[in-house]
Design a protein around this motif. Structure first.
Motif, PDB file in Angstrom:
ATOM      1  N   PRO A 183      51.085  63.078  12.143  1.00 11.49           N
ATOM      2  CA  PRO A 183      50.795  63.805  10.779  1.00 11.49           C
ATOM      3  C   PRO A 183      51.661  64.821  10.478  1.00 11.49           C
ATOM      4  O   PRO A 183      52.089  65.570  11.231  1.00 11.49           O
ATOM      5  N   ALA A 184      51.958  64.999   9.204  1.00 15.24           N
ATOM      6  CA  ALA A 184      52.636  66.166   8.708  1.00 15.24           C
ATOM      7  C   ALA A 184      52.142  67.427   9.144  1.00 15.24           C
ATOM      8  O   ALA A 184      50.991  67.814   9.143  1.00 15.24           O
ATOM      9  N   GLY A 185      53.293  68.286   9.655  1.00 14.15           N
ATOM     10  CA  GLY A 185      52.695  69.415  10.228  1.00 14.15           C
ATOM     11  C   GLY A 185      51.740  69.442  11.431  1.00 14.15           C
ATOM     12  O   GLY A 185      51.244  70.498  11.615  1.00 14.15           O
ATOM     13  N   ALA A 186      51.816  68.378  12.270  1.00 15.34           N
ATOM     14  CA  ALA A 186      50.735  68.373  13.128  1.00 15.34           C
ATOM     15  C   ALA A 186      51.016  69.079  14.359  1.00 15.34           C
ATOM     16  O   ALA A 186      52.036  69.652  14.660  1.00 15.34           O
ATOM     17  N   MET A 188      49.880  69.274  18.578  1.00 16.38           N
ATOM     18  CA  MET A 188      49.927  68.137  19.561  1.00 16.38           C
ATOM     19  C   MET A 188      48.460  67.135  19.471  1.00 16.38           C
ATOM     20  O   MET A 188      48.411  66.140  19.740  1.00 16.38           O
ATOM     21  N   GLU A 189      47.489  67.968  19.348  1.00 20.01           N
ATOM     22  CA  GLU A 189      46.119  67.318  19.289  1.00 20.01           C
ATOM     23  C   GLU A 189      45.857  66.273  18.241  1.00 20.01           C
ATOM     24  O   GLU A 189      44.864  65.647  18.112  1.00 20.01           O
ATOM     25  N   ASP A 190      46.859  66.618  17.209  1.00 21.37           N
ATOM     26  CA  ASP A 190      46.804  65.420  16.131  1.00 21.37           C
ATOM     27  C   ASP A 190      47.199  64.307  16.230  1.00 21.37           C
ATOM     28  O   ASP A 190      47.131  63.233  15.374  1.00 21.37           O
ATOM     29  N   VAL A 191      48.202  64.014  17.282  1.00 16.67           N
ATOM     30  CA  VAL A 191      48.977  62.833  17.444  1.00 16.67           C
ATOM     31  C   VAL A 191      48.058  61.895  17.913  1.00 16.67           C
ATOM     32  O   VAL A 191      47.256  61.994  18.769  1.00 16.67           O
ATOM     33  N   LEU A 192      48.404  60.617  17.201  1.00 12.61           N
ATOM     34  CA  LEU A 192      47.364  59.414  17.834  1.00 12.61           C
ATOM     35  C   LEU A 192      48.449  58.312  18.285  1.00 12.61           C
ATOM     36  O   LEU A 192      49.669  58.273  17.700  1.00 12.61           O
ATOM     37  N   SER A 361      45.011  62.746  23.003  1.00 13.54           N
ATOM     38  CA  SER A 361      44.376  62.012  22.020  1.00 13.54           C
ATOM     39  C   SER A 361      45.001  60.715  21.841  1.00 13.54           C
ATOM     40  O   SER A 361      44.345  59.665  20.951  1.00 13.54           O
ATOM     41  N   ALA A 362      45.993  60.398  22.486  1.00 15.84           N
ATOM     42  CA  ALA A 362      46.640  58.894  22.471  1.00 15.84           C
ATOM     43  C   ALA A 362      46.098  58.064  23.491  1.00 15.84           C
ATOM     44  O   ALA A 362      45.994  56.890  23.424  1.00 15.84           O
ATOM     45  N   THR A 363      46.104  58.662  24.876  1.00 12.55           N
ATOM     46  CA  THR A 363      45.751  57.898  25.957  1.00 12.55           C
ATOM     47  C   THR A 363      44.238  57.938  26.395  1.00 12.55           C
ATOM     48  O   THR A 363      43.673  57.046  27.245  1.00 12.55           O
TER      49      THR A 363
END
Length: 378
Positions: A183-186, A188-192, A361-363
């Protein structure tokens, strides 16, 4: 500052990618300069051996044991090849980052099994042959903390591609398709990130079965063929496509067995190029279905991997996402073919500095952990 070589042998089995990079900093201050890239083709005999160990019917422990060492020598040659191409002394390489060849990935185990993954390509051989420290086996540590061990590249994508004003979706199309949403201005925890489904895997297998060709060069077969809607509907009904994330897949779902079953069922009703066109549309549509909700007019979809060089596939993806910005890596100043090999160097650089590089947040992992195992020369 360090010089590193990242090596990647993916699910498409089209060669070993090697990227020689100059890397600076750690964490979000990491910067990477690509110095040279080379692909070492996998010989017919090696590909045959890999395919044998990928299949439950033809695999055996002695084949896996021997191939693990043999691939170590193959990967070593890839390191030497990219250094030679760059006219860069091998002894100046500070470390090699080796993903290895995945032969089985089991994030959702069956009865009496444990979540697990196995990449082979012996790091001790690479270290000895190159006289260089090797970081390898990145996925297992994430799985040790309840992650799925995939996708593996989101950390590097966050570091290298994040943008303050625009959401960026990094869609890799290798053997399997996977996306990272930043996401814009993300933070690390915002990454999917998750696997969207098949990438080139089914297309490649069809080309090999029908034409003895490794892949659909420039989408030429798909361009001639027409999409068969009945076959497409069956493919899109695969339960993985609508499964909620985090999720990961591989040859276990979309490999030789899956493709062979489709050919057997539809061979009398769907001609060859129509089959390839339909498989190409399946890849495009499975990507679009999985990422559409993350995209708006302030988003960029950036396609990388071998699939980005298939103009028919790229056009099909664009048609599935009307009004959205769809680009390939080269249009934003990066190399599609070198992307995953570069990502390995970013992960290894974190490992060398005792820093984590998984993205929970991805795995689905319970916490950040340091990925990889280090094989020292001295």
């Amino acid at each position: 500052m360090a010089f590193a070589v990242g090596i990647m042998s993916g699910t498409s089995l089209d060669g070993v990618d090697a990227a020689l990079v100059e890397i600076h900093g750690t964490n979000t201050d990491t910067t990477v300069q690509l110095m040279e890239f080379a692909t070492l083709p996998l010989g017919t005999e090696i590909v045959k051996k890999i395919k044998e160990v990928l299949s439950i019917e033809t695999s055996s422990v002695d084949k896996i044991c021997s191939l693990n060492v043999e691939l170590g020598y193959v990967f070593s040659e890839a390191v030497k090849a990219v250094c030679e191409k760059a006219d860069f002394p091998l002894e100046k390489v500070d470390f090699v980052a080796s993903h290895g060849q995945t032969i089985y990935h089991l994030p959702v185990p069956g009865d009496h099994q444990l979540a697990s993954t196995l990449q082979i390509g012996e790091s001790a051989i690479i270290a000895e042959e190159t006289q260089t420290t090797v970081v390898s086996d990145f996925r297992t540590r994430d799985m040790a903390v309840k992650g799925q061990g995939a996708p593996i590249v989101p950390y590097s994508e966050f570091v290298l591609y994040r943008d303050e004003k625009r959401t960026r979706l990094l869609q890799n199309v290798g053997g399997i398709g996977n996306v990272t949403v930043i996401p814009a201005g993300a933070q690390m925890e915002d990454v999917l990130a998750f696997d969207t489904g098949p990438g080139n895997m089914i297309i490649d297998e069809l080309c090999q079965q029908f034409y003895q060709e490794a892949y659909d060069k420039n989408g030429e077969h798909a361009a001639i063929g027409k999409v068969d809607q009945a076959l497409l509907s069956e493919m899109m009904a695969h339960p993985y496509i609508e499964r909620p994330y985090p999720k990961t897949t591989g040859r276990e779902d979309f490999g030789v067995e899956y493709t062979g079953a489709l050919i057997e069922k539809w061979k009398n009703t769907v001609v060859q190029d129509d089959f390839i066109a339909t498989a190409t549309q399946f890849t495009a549509q499975s990507i679009a279905v999985n990422i559409r909700d993350f995209m708006d007019h302030q988003s960029d979809l950036i396609i990388g991997g071998g699939g980005s060089y298939n103009p028919v596939l790229v056009q099909m993806i664009k048609e599935q996402l009307p009004g959205r910005t769809v680009l390939i890596q080269e249009e934003v100043g990066f190399s599609s073919e070198a992307k995953e090999a570069i990502a390995m160097t970013v992960l290894a650089n974190q490992t060398i500095h005792h820093l984590p590089s998984n993205v929970p947040s991805a795995t689905g992992a319970t916490k950040p952990v340091i990925l990889g195992k280090i094989t020292y020369v001295h």
